[in-house]
Write an enzyme that holds these catalytic residues in place. Structure first.
Site, PDB file in Angstrom:
ATOM      1  N   THR A 291       0.873  -1.174   0.000  1.00 55.68           N
ATOM      2  CA  THR A 291       0.000   0.000   0.000  1.00 55.68           C
ATOM      3  C   THR A 291       0.904   1.215   0.000  1.00 55.68           C
ATOM      4  O   THR A 291       1.654   1.452   0.944  1.00 55.68           O
ATOM      5  CB  THR A 291      -0.923   0.010   1.224  1.00 55.68           C
TER       6      THR A 291
ATOM      7  N   LYS B 115      -7.212   1.269  -2.897  1.00 55.62           N
ATOM      8  CA  LYS B 115      -6.816   0.837  -1.554  1.00 55.62           C
ATOM      9  C   LYS B 115      -7.055   1.949  -0.543  1.00 55.62           C
ATOM     10  O   LYS B 115      -7.402   1.676   0.619  1.00 55.62           O
ATOM     11  CB  LYS B 115      -5.348   0.412  -1.539  1.00 55.62           C
TER      12      LYS B 115
ATOM     13  N   LYS C 106       0.523   4.687   8.428  1.00 52.90           N
ATOM     14  CA  LYS C 106       1.120   5.065   7.142  1.00 52.90           C
ATOM     15  C   LYS C 106       0.054   5.159   6.060  1.00 52.90           C
ATOM     16  O   LYS C 106       0.002   6.131   5.301  1.00 52.90           O
ATOM     17  CB  LYS C 106       2.188   4.041   6.766  1.00 52.90           C
TER      18      LYS C 106
END
Length: 297
Positions: free
Chosen positions: A105, A180, A248
């Site tokens: 990701t 995502k 993150k």
């Protein structure tokens, strides 16, 4: 697989990053009969794969030169950038016609940069982040969200099918990463709801497991409630997906939304709560550890 003509046993697949999810993903590819090559910064994490016949390389560049398809599953965008665009990286060392698949990701903008750099070297690049955590990786049932050309997507689909069951080409380079972000935004607010609900059950004196039986299959049902709820109740906070990596991801989503002029208040709140969890030395725990925040509160 290069030029879509290589047979199963001839397609050499490189896998970089054999952590909580990557080790299972790589194992599925190996078990399907593909010659597997591996690199990871902590060599011990690849020992099980090497014992089963995988070839170890001590740099990403050496791995790239030996493989037809290279898959990466690493931690942060800075890791992705170094592995793909660095001097000893994949773009500089992969054979023309190779496929580069980043399943980390990461940043949609970085995915587009990698695609352009790869194209200039005669390489095909796809961004293909996944959802499903350690359970989905273990069972080969990940959701895979792909950005890039339809030709490259179809060429490597057999590899995706070893790791996932819901495999969708979302659009051009970066589209997988944008998808995502949608996934992580939905999870962020959802995790707050799951944790609040189960903490409420416990605080009110209810049996949380009995409550879970009632609400998991109703309108409140979700993957997080069914799969992470039992872990919360059992006090199991080992990582299927790390708090530090979720932070993150939320940071990337917040930056991307801001760039589009979009407000994401639920995401911002979830990110602040997880930052508080991380500040309490829980960043190496699984995302379900947010449950403890509500119990303490």
């Amino acid at each position: 697989m290069t030029n879509t003509t290589k047979a199963l046993g001839e397609t050499k697949v490189g896998f970089i990053g054999t952590g909580v999810m990557g080790k299972s993903m790589a194992a599925h590819i190996q078990q399907a009969g593909y010659p597997l090559h591996v690199y990871t910064r902590t060599a011990a994490k690849a020992e099980a794969l090497v014992k089963e016949g995988a070839v170890w390389h001590d740099t990403p560049g050496k791995l790239a030169a030996a493989c037809d398809v290279i898959i990466t599953m690493v931690g942060y965008p800075k890791d992705v950038e170094e592995i793909y665009l660095g001097e000893d990286g994949l773009v500089a060392n992969a054979k023309p016609g190779s496929y580069l698949i980043d399943m980390t990701t990461s940043s949609p903008l970085l995915a587009a940069r990698i695609f352009e750099a790869a194209e200039g070297k005669g390489l095909q690049a796809l961004d293909a982040p996944v959802s499903g955590g350690d359970i989905g990786a273990r069972d080969g049932k990940l959701s895979i969200m792909v950005g890039g050309s339809s030709e490259a997507f179809e060429a490597v689909r057999p590899l995706f099918e070893q790791m996932g069951t819901n495999i969708v080409l979302q659009g051009k380079a970066g589209a997988g990463q944008h998808t995502k972000m949608c996934n992580q935004i939905a999870i962020a607010s959802g995790m707050m709801g799951v944790c609040e609900a189960l903490a409420y059950a416990k605080t009110s004196g209810l049996d949380a497991e009995t409550v879970l039986k009632s609400i998991a299959t109703g309108a409140a049902g979700s993957w997080s409630l069914s799969n992470l709820g039992p872990r919360m109740i059992a006090g199991d906070y080992e990582p299927g997906f790390y708090v530090k990596h979720f932070i993150k991801d939320m940071g990337i989503a917040l930056e991307s939304a801001k760039a589009m002029g979009m407000k994401t208040p639920g995401l911002a709140l979830a990110e602040s709560l997880y930052q508080e969890i991380a500040n309490n030395a829980l960043e190496e725990k699984g995302t379900q550890v947010l449950y403890t925040y509500y119990l303490q509160a």
